[in-house]
Scaffold this active site. Sequence first.
Site, short mmCIF file in Angstrom:
data_model
loop_
_atom_site.label_atom_id
_atom_site.label_comp_id
_atom_site.label_asym_id
_atom_site.label_seq_id
_atom_site.Cartn_x
_atom_site.Cartn_y
_atom_site.Cartn_z
N ASP A 13 -4.93 5.73 4.75
CA ASP A 13 -4.34 4.91 3.50
C ASP A 13 -4.18 3.63 4.07
O ASP A 13 -4.18 3.14 5.40
CB ASP A 13 -2.88 5.50 3.25
N GLY A 14 -4.20 2.61 3.02
CA GLY A 14 -3.80 1.20 3.37
C GLY A 14 -3.12 0.64 2.46
O GLY A 14 -2.73 1.10 1.26
N GLU A 52 -7.82 -0.10 3.49
CA GLU A 52 -8.38 1.53 3.38
C GLU A 52 -9.47 1.87 3.97
O GLU A 52 -9.80 2.99 4.59
CB GLU A 52 -8.67 1.69 1.78
N ASP A 75 -6.73 8.51 -0.99
CA ASP A 75 -6.39 8.33 -2.37
C ASP A 75 -7.27 6.99 -2.80
O ASP A 75 -7.00 6.38 -3.90
CB ASP A 75 -5.07 7.87 -2.66
N HIS A 129 1.17 9.24 -3.80
CA HIS A 129 2.63 9.44 -4.27
C HIS A 129 2.97 10.83 -5.23
O HIS A 129 3.67 10.68 -5.97
CB HIS A 129 3.02 8.23 -4.92
N ASP A 139 0.65 6.53 4.15
CA ASP A 139 1.02 5.49 3.17
C ASP A 139 2.39 4.88 3.96
O ASP A 139 2.45 3.69 3.93
CB ASP A 139 1.50 6.08 2.01
#
Length: 249
Positions: A13-14, A52, A75, A129, A139
């Site tokens: 994640d980023g 990302e 994601d 989320h 995240d």
Amino acid sequence: MFTTQKPWIIFTDGASSGNPGPGGWGAITISPSGQVLELGGAEAHTTNNRMELISAIQALQKTQDRGASIEVYTDSTYVIRGITQWIWGWKKKGWVTTEGKPVANAELWQQLASQTLGRKVKWNHVRGHCGIPGNERADEIAVHYSKGGRPSLFHGSLENYPISILDLSRIATANAENSNSAKKKSTSPKKAYSYLSCVDGHLRSHATWSDCEKQVQGRSGARYRKATSAEDEESSLKSWGFSLSDLKK
């Protein structure tokens, strides 16, 4: 030759504030032998897309056994579509877009391509989320770094990891919820703006499905798609590595 051992599992994640602005990335790798490694880092001025990409690159670099298969969970549709679809057109055009502009983050795309070369990598999209443990933790790491923090990163046995990282059941549930939500938003099929076909590299737009079907039927490797608006048509073309100027009507 690929082995039949358990795959590497990776979550990436980023995050960035301002986009561009201060950013961070987070990743988690789980080796076939059950070793967990959390990774993370920051950049003072960056974008979410760069974070990302760097997250995926850094995680893949930690998978030393190039014979093992890899399952990546992210994601970011930007990363997934880029590495599985758009990158082929960029390479063919010399790392410029269909509009003749340099590809954004080209050096990172090249690094990511290098990490996947000759390897069995499966890219899995997860909704952010939604309570997926691996995604939530990646995240958390990324956001922490983006805010100038230095989070404590775990490195050790899966048995001692405090997060149910391999609980992937929520992914299927989240995807189903997303699909049901999309169905509720549209109770009837959208009217076609155009029908696109690509046969042997030749791109065409058709007014009716019947015309499109005649073009692609029985043609090996043919691609086709319905566009519901001018914007959808342009987006579809970009996903194939083309622009509106390449289109024949």
